[in-house]
Enzyme design. Structure first.
Site, short mmCIF file in Angstrom:
data_model
loop_
_atom_site.label_atom_id
_atom_site.label_comp_id
_atom_site.label_asym_id
_atom_site.label_seq_id
_atom_site.Cartn_x
_atom_site.Cartn_y
_atom_site.Cartn_z
N CYS B 130 0.85 -1.19 0.00
CA CYS B 130 0.00 0.00 0.00
C CYS B 130 0.88 1.23 0.00
CB CYS B 130 -0.97 -0.02 1.17
SG CYS B 130 -0.39 -0.90 2.59
N ASN B 192 1.32 -11.00 -2.82
CA ASN B 192 0.07 -10.26 -2.90
C ASN B 192 -0.41 -10.24 -4.35
OD1 ASN B 192 -2.04 -8.44 -2.10
ND2 ASN B 192 -0.69 -7.75 -0.46
N GLY B 265 -6.63 -18.31 -1.13
CA GLY B 265 -7.38 -17.06 -1.21
C GLY B 265 -8.65 -17.18 -2.03
#
Ligand SMILES: Cc1cc2nc3c(=O)[nH]c(=O)nc-3n(C[C@H](O)[C@H](O)[C@H](O)COP(=O)(O)OP(=O)(O)OC[C@H]3O[C@@H](n4cnc5c(N)ncnc54)[C@H](O)[C@@H]3O)c2cc1C
Ligand SMILES: Cc1cc2nc3c(=O)[nH]c(=O)nc-3n(C[C@H](O)[C@H](O)[C@H](O)COP(=O)(O)OP(=O)(O)OC[C@H]3O[C@@H](n4cnc5c(N)ncnc54)[C@H](O)[C@@H]3O)c2cc1C
Ligand SMILES: Cc1cc2nc3c(=O)[nH]c(=O)nc-3n(C[C@H](O)[C@H](O)[C@H](O)COP(=O)(O)O)c2cc1C
Ligand SMILES: Cc1cc2nc3c(=O)[nH]c(=O)nc-3n(C[C@H](O)[C@H](O)[C@H](O)COP(=O)(O)O)c2cc1C
Ligand code: FES
Ligand code: FES
Lengths: 250, 306, 306, 250
Positions: B130, B192, B265
């Protein structure tokens, strides 16, 4: 009675060139759905399409679940190709449901929104003043069945190819005036729901809208499907899909 | 009997199958589908010091064998998590790993401190994909210096096992993993989501309200497996592998490439029982292959190429 | 009538649909399926100064909605290309773009010189996703300095339009595009394949003999579209967009994101007529949308986000 | 007569639990295949599986093409689910073919390798001494048809569940001794082909092997399928799949 179960396709038949009706038989005992609830359905056998797709329960009989769907993009195309005898995975029933109306009620369906309202029409037979609209005649489906289940039926199409020409919300005003106090239930494209909400707003009668959002999980985990409400963000798949119209921040 | 237990630094897991942050809510959403006691660990949705609204919708769009998400890190905040969600999770015999993030190093540090003090949080996973508010919104995890700073700062305030979750949007993930290791990480999560975009060609607009989103699902698996292998060659700390794991087969691929544990996920969305199905499948594979300890599988890849 | 013609710097194309290097052989392989006169341009398999054997097999493995290739840049070499393949290609009213690469800057320069002198080569596309022998095998296209050097060196020896084909395996593709622009590129191709790996879990070996390969196909499309958009915001030179284009819809996505032309790669394998099918589809879309000039579509994306 | 064409599935039936036979009817006139040639077949309707898969022509009749395939991974699973009436895309016939034998010949098939050799057996009926091997009985298919087409048939399985126990190449020696000068045609797993090549090598008789490689395009463009030969690298899909055994660098 897990909400994640497999079922065998009994029928997957065209209602018209755009719509199909899917009937599946769960392989185990399942929780009975309520009008307005939905299921996440596997639409194929590969990773493309990847995600399950949400479909409202259209009707249910002993041991079979019925869905009505419009063939739209990749997922519904894939679903439309599945043959009888194929097993698919489902999750459901999911979400909340339409609160039961006390007497007569007004229902506003836009396009495939009819699928979600149909079990309500059936459960409370001959009590709905149903305004049913679509872009054109081809986008209308199950009209005879809806007519049978409803008390009265108003049809509108944008191009006038069936029923009155114009927006279905035009009939809503007539219904609101004719049946004061009758609660309103609406399902369809968001712009239509917004118009419904605005028309009903100042009349002080209950108005329930069933919302759509792109969904990944359907069970409240991914936060993909939120909607802004007066009580903060809510998940369409979990706290919805049915919301009181005045709660939504449009 | 085969041994499925693995160790992520000081953290012992009864099996290597964890949940990937953001795809398993706060655990409770899946409790009706999965016996939470059977999971290696539960990694919860990314937490920030204060609650976040996230992005407008649409937040989700499907792509070929994948999906983009732009949830925008919506979450209830560290305190509400500790008060409202953690008590439920404490009931289970499964370590809870708190995934967290911040806009600034201070926010990371404070979130880490509060989470470390909470009863029932067994490890921290730092999401560094982020942007850094104080450095022109450069993503923490794509700049070695910023990454070193933020990981070092968090390391100073927590005794919990610290997992750094790497961003794949970098030139050399092995190098970034090394930075994390040197800054005090006990483990790294690889990887990610990869930034992607889908355009609505009629409206000439991105489908996602946020324009771009993170690509996950089977589409990215070959990239993730490669990155795990690169990281395995670059660092000594354990790796948690993830990215498109749908089946036991896929999980095993990651472990052979060097992952000590795996996180599931997007697969949870497609099959709510994916985690335990995968765990069963790994056990069956080990039996078939007569491998008595899963640790013998980890990093067992042999290649003719260095 | 709609205008489909676009300009890649000094190079005029009758339509924006080109072939992606390495997926269309030297053109002749597809001549029986596709009217080569109908293509915007033909980009041939990557050429090096001297012939290359490439990697051992298996060189190909399928992945979800994608494929990995590790051909290893097998090719017949610049001279054999000019002598044996170019005469055939000169017959068509379609510009030939020579894709080329080298192990060293010198090899790039020499290949560029020989190709520039050849009758019928209308532009050069530099593949910089290969390792630099003289700098520890760091990939040219992932290091700004090396990239600047090699692009600058080639720029000095050719007057042909010079297209630099960017590697997606970087942190900031916009920045790399800017380097290419500043070093003298007339255009950039976005993007080459993303490195990936698939493991045979029984044998504990990579499926590809080369261990890793380049991921192409629909799986990577959302990443490629995002990269084109990032590059579009970073540079002024034209962009050739590619990565998972299967249909006209996909090609249009790239153009809206900012691509002046598009290249069709993996799709050729799946449908030999993909290129011309896509061209027809773009024309049909423009008619439907009443857009008279395709150039009005390019970069027409509007977003609420910067 | 384009080699890229669509065809309608007429049959897609199990021969046994592992094998299916696919019969398609091209929608246009197509080039007739020769024994040993192959087609790239679309196996599904999505991007997963993505690539077409190569299958040898098994037999052809007026206007129909037959394929025999073993269900193996993703692509063949997907193919096995396609129903009659579905249209699929094909490219072919591709590659070279088996050179015609002059008199009797020896054929060595390993597993599904029988599919590639079958049109040769049929075209030169009752002239093949066929050695047909597989891991076990379940991996054998079309045994009766092969027996009918061949002059004589030797069966071998690794576990002895059908025919002789052991490698099919054991029978080869017998055939080579009994029919000196007869050319050898082999199709099967690469290790088997290598053994065949070694056994035939010093006898000075022609030996043709049909190779397999992972393929993306099937038409010589991607360079995915190369094999090292004494005359440099060659593409299995274009210069092959049939090679003179002595040409291959094993
Ligand atoms: C709670 C709920 C109940 C639903 N009930 C029904 C039903 O009973 N019958 C029916 O036909 N459809 C129903 N829908 C809509 C249905 O889920 C979508 O039409 C379907 O997911 C589209 O999938 P696709 O792959 O065919 O289209 P896609 O290719 O995914 O999309 C086609 C178009 O539909 C849009 N879209 C995709 N998913 C959704 C979505 N969830 N909501 C709104 N737009 C979407 C896309 O942006 C795109 O413009 C329902 C949706 C929700 C959220
Ligand atoms: C010229 C040629 C002709 C063929 N003819 C036939 C035939 O008539 N009938 C038949 O059943 N099969 C035939 N094959 C093999 C067939 O193409 C593969 O079995 C099929 O592609 C496997 O696809 P899949 O997706 O089911 O398996 P995958 O999941 O792709 O792979 C399963 C296994 O097969 C291996 N594999 C994949 N593709 C190939 C390949 N091309 N060659 C060798 N191994 C491969 C994979 O590495 C893996 O181990 C032929 C192959 C070639 C090259
Ligand atoms: C809907 C969604 C939300 C996510 N939220 C987070 C998050 O909050 N923090 C984080 O570190 N990763 C988050 N991720 C990334 C996943 O944890 C995981 O790294 C990624 O999805 C790759 O794994 P997969 O392909 O199995 O999904 C999210 C992924 C998805 C799909
Ligand atoms: C088999 C194969 C070979 C390739 N060879 C080259 C090459 O020689 N030079 C090059 O610059 N790119 C090469 N590429 C990359 C493609 O040109 C293209 O950038 C990439 O495949 C993405 O596009 P796609 O998804 O449409 O295939 C190759 C790709 C494939 C699949
Ligand atoms: S669809 Fe995942 S939270 Fe609603
Ligand atoms: S499969 Fe592409 S060259 Fe042979």
């Amino acid at each position: 009675m897990s909400r994640s179960f497999s079922a065998t396709i009994l029928h997957n038949d065209y209602q018209s060139s755009l719509f199909k009706r899917l009937v599946v038989k769960p392989s185990s005992t399942v929780i009975l759905p309520k009008p307005g609830q939905f299921y996440m359905l596997q639409t194929g056998d590969s990773f493309d399409p990847l995600l399950k797709r949400p479909f409202s329960i259209f009707s249910y009989e002993e041991n079979t679940l019925h869905f009505l769907y419009r063939i739209r993009g990749k997922g519904t195309h894939s679903l439309s190709k599945l043959k009888e005898g194929t097993d698919i995975q489902l999750i459901g029933p999911l979400g909340n449901s339409y609160p039961a109306p006390e007497g007569d009620f007004i229902a506003v369906a836009g396009g495939i929104g009819i699928a979600s309202l149909f079990p309500l029409l059936q459960k409370f037979e001959k009590r709905a003043h149903l305004c049913y609209g679509a872009r054109n005649k081809a986008e209308l489906v199950m009209v005879d069945e809806a007519r049978k289940a409803a008390k009265e039926l108003f049809i509108a199409t944008d191009d006038g190819s069936a029923g009155g020409k114009g927006f279905v919300t035009e009939y809503l005003k007539h219904c609101l005036d004719s049946f004061p106090g009758a609660p309103v239930y609406a399902c369809g494209p968001t712009p239509m729901l917004h118009i419904v909400a605005k028309k009903v707003r100042d009349r002080g009668i209950p108005c329930y809208v069933s919302l759509e959002e792109h969904m990944a999980c359907g069970i409240g985990a991914c936060l993909g499907c939120v909607v802004k409400t007066t009580a903060g963000q809510k998940r369409v798949c979990k706290e919805g899909p049915v919301f009181a119209a005045e709660e939504i921040i449009w | 009997m085969v041994n499925l237990a693995v160790e992520i630094g000081p953290l012992k897991l009864k099996n290597p199958v964890m949940t990937a942050s953001g795809t398993f809510g706060y655990g409770e959403e899946y409790a009706e589908f999965v016996d939470l006691n059977r999971l290696g660990a539960i990694v919860v949705k990314g937490l920030s010091l204060t609650p976040r609204e996230g992005n407008p919708t649409p937040r989700i769009v499907e792509t070929p064998a994948g999906m983009l998400n732009a949830i925008g890190l919506q979450n209830i905040g560290v305190r509400a998590f500790i008060k409202e969600k953690l008590p439920f999770l404490r009931q289970f015999d499964t370590p809870v790993i708190a995934n967290f993030f911040g806009d600034t190093i201070d926010e990371y540090v404070q979130a880490a401190e509060e989470l470390s003090a909470a009863d029932g949080v067994r490890a921290l996973e730092m999401n560094i994909s982020c942007p850094n508010k104080q450095a022109g919104w450069i993503v923490f995890g794509t700049d070695p210096k910023t990454m070193d700073q933020v990981v070092g700062a968090v390391r100073n305030v927590t005794k919990l096992p610290l997992i750094v979750k790497l961003s794949p949007n970098v030139t050399d993930i092995g190098c970034m993993a090394k930075v994390a290791e040197d800054s005090g990480a006990d483990a790294v999560s690889v990887m990610n989501t990869i930034t992607g975009m889908v355009i609505d060609i009629r409206r000439r607009k991105p489908v996602l309200a946020n324009a771009t989103g993170g690509l996950s699902g089977p589409a990215i698996r070959p990239i993730a497996v490669r990155m795990v292998w690169e990281v395995y060659k670059a660092v000594k700390i354990p790796i948690i592998g993830m990215g498109g794991i749908m089946t036991a087969h896929d999980a095993i691929e990651f472990m052979i490439a060097g992952a000590r544990a795996v996180a599931v996920g997007t697969a949870n969305f497609i099959m709510p029982t994916a985690t335990t199905d995968i765990c069963d499948g790994i056990e069956a594979f080990l039996k078939e292959e007569r491998i008595s300890d899963i640790n013998d599988l980890i990093g067992s890849l042999t290649t003719s190429k260095k």
